[in-house]
Design a protein around this motif. Sequence first.
Motif, short mmCIF file in Angstrom:
data_model
loop_
_atom_site.label_atom_id
_atom_site.label_comp_id
_atom_site.label_asym_id
_atom_site.label_seq_id
_atom_site.Cartn_x
_atom_site.Cartn_y
_atom_site.Cartn_z
N GLY A 35 0.80 -1.21 0.00
CA GLY A 35 0.00 0.00 0.00
C GLY A 35 0.84 1.26 0.00
N TRP A 36 0.13 2.35 -0.10
CA TRP A 36 0.72 3.68 -0.04
C TRP A 36 0.07 4.45 1.11
N TYR A 37 0.92 5.13 1.85
CA TYR A 37 0.47 5.99 2.95
C TYR A 37 1.09 7.35 2.74
N ARG A 38 0.56 8.35 3.43
CA ARG A 38 1.15 9.68 3.33
C ARG A 38 1.10 10.38 4.67
N GLN A 39 2.02 11.30 4.84
CA GLN A 39 2.07 12.08 6.07
C GLN A 39 2.36 13.53 5.73
N ALA A 40 1.41 14.38 6.05
CA ALA A 40 1.56 15.81 5.84
C ALA A 40 2.16 16.42 7.11
N PRO A 41 2.78 17.58 7.00
CA PRO A 41 3.38 18.22 8.17
C PRO A 41 2.36 18.42 9.29
N GLY A 42 2.72 18.00 10.49
CA GLY A 42 1.85 18.18 11.63
C GLY A 42 0.69 17.22 11.71
N LYS A 43 0.64 16.25 10.79
CA LYS A 43 -0.47 15.30 10.78
C LYS A 43 0.05 13.88 10.92
N ASP A 61 -11.15 7.92 1.13
CA ASP A 61 -12.23 8.65 0.46
C ASP A 61 -11.72 9.88 -0.26
N SER A 62 -10.71 10.50 0.29
CA SER A 62 -10.20 11.74 -0.27
C SER A 62 -9.51 11.56 -1.61
N VAL A 63 -9.15 10.32 -1.97
CA VAL A 63 -8.43 10.10 -3.23
C VAL A 63 -9.20 9.22 -4.20
N LYS A 64 -10.35 8.71 -3.79
CA LYS A 64 -11.13 7.84 -4.68
C LYS A 64 -11.47 8.56 -5.98
N GLY A 65 -11.26 7.86 -7.07
CA GLY A 65 -11.53 8.43 -8.38
C GLY A 65 -10.39 9.25 -8.94
N ARG A 66 -9.38 9.53 -8.13
CA ARG A 66 -8.24 10.32 -8.59
C ARG A 66 -6.94 9.52 -8.57
N ASP A 88 -3.10 17.32 -1.10
CA ASP A 88 -2.40 16.05 -1.32
C ASP A 88 -0.91 16.17 -1.00
N THR A 89 -0.46 17.36 -0.71
CA THR A 89 0.94 17.58 -0.37
C THR A 89 1.31 16.79 0.88
N ALA A 90 2.33 15.96 0.77
CA ALA A 90 2.76 15.10 1.87
C ALA A 90 3.98 14.29 1.43
N VAL A 91 4.56 13.60 2.40
CA VAL A 91 5.55 12.58 2.08
C VAL A 91 4.78 11.27 1.91
N TYR A 92 4.99 10.63 0.79
CA TYR A 92 4.29 9.39 0.48
C TYR A 92 5.21 8.20 0.74
N TYR A 93 4.68 7.23 1.46
CA TYR A 93 5.45 6.06 1.85
C TYR A 93 4.84 4.79 1.27
N CYS A 94 5.68 3.93 0.80
CA CYS A 94 5.27 2.60 0.37
C CYS A 94 5.35 1.66 1.56
N ASN A 95 4.40 0.75 1.64
CA ASN A 95 4.36 -0.21 2.75
C ASN A 95 4.11 -1.61 2.23
N ALA A 96 4.78 -2.58 2.82
CA ALA A 96 4.57 -3.98 2.49
C ALA A 96 4.29 -4.76 3.77
N THR A 108 8.77 9.61 -0.36
CA THR A 108 9.04 10.54 -1.44
C THR A 108 8.10 11.73 -1.29
N GLN A 109 8.64 12.91 -1.46
CA GLN A 109 7.87 14.14 -1.23
C GLN A 109 7.02 14.48 -2.45
N VAL A 110 5.76 14.75 -2.20
CA VAL A 110 4.86 15.27 -3.23
C VAL A 110 4.37 16.63 -2.77
N THR A 111 4.59 17.63 -3.60
CA THR A 111 4.16 18.98 -3.27
C THR A 111 3.27 19.49 -4.40
N VAL A 112 2.06 19.90 -4.04
CA VAL A 112 1.10 20.39 -5.03
C VAL A 112 0.87 21.88 -4.75
N SER A 113 1.22 22.69 -5.73
CA SER A 113 1.07 24.13 -5.57
C SER A 113 -0.29 24.59 -6.10
#
Length: 114
Positions: A35-43, A61-66, A88-96, A108-113
């Motif tokens: 799976g994929w997880y993400r962590q935004a600053p302070g969250k 729910d926040s990413v369904k369809g996208r 959606d800005t966050a560090v995205y982590y892969c998990n096994a 890996t950092q994803v930043t959406v301006s």
Amino acid sequence: QVQLVESGGGLVQAGGSLRLSCAASVNIFSFNAMGWYRQAPGKQRELVARSASGGSTNYADSVKGRFTLSRDNAKTVYLQMHSLKPEDTAVYYCNAEVYRASYWGQGTQVTVSS
């Protein structure tokens, strides 16, 4: 021991797309789930998408369809992200999940301006 290496993050404008890759050091077909997880600053870290070995994939729910999680070969998992939003800005982590162990990539950092 399983090693996971993410790539594909970066800076993108709102509405854009990115594809994240997660390369495992071993064959992933025997894994319980990936799976994929993400962590935004302070969250807290949160689930984005998770694919179990039985074939079902769950999405936040926040990413369904996208966002779409897929497996291309024996060792790589992808997260295709469309219509990206600033939230959606966050560090995205892969998990096994392998038997009783859980492995994480370095993120890996994803930043959406806006």
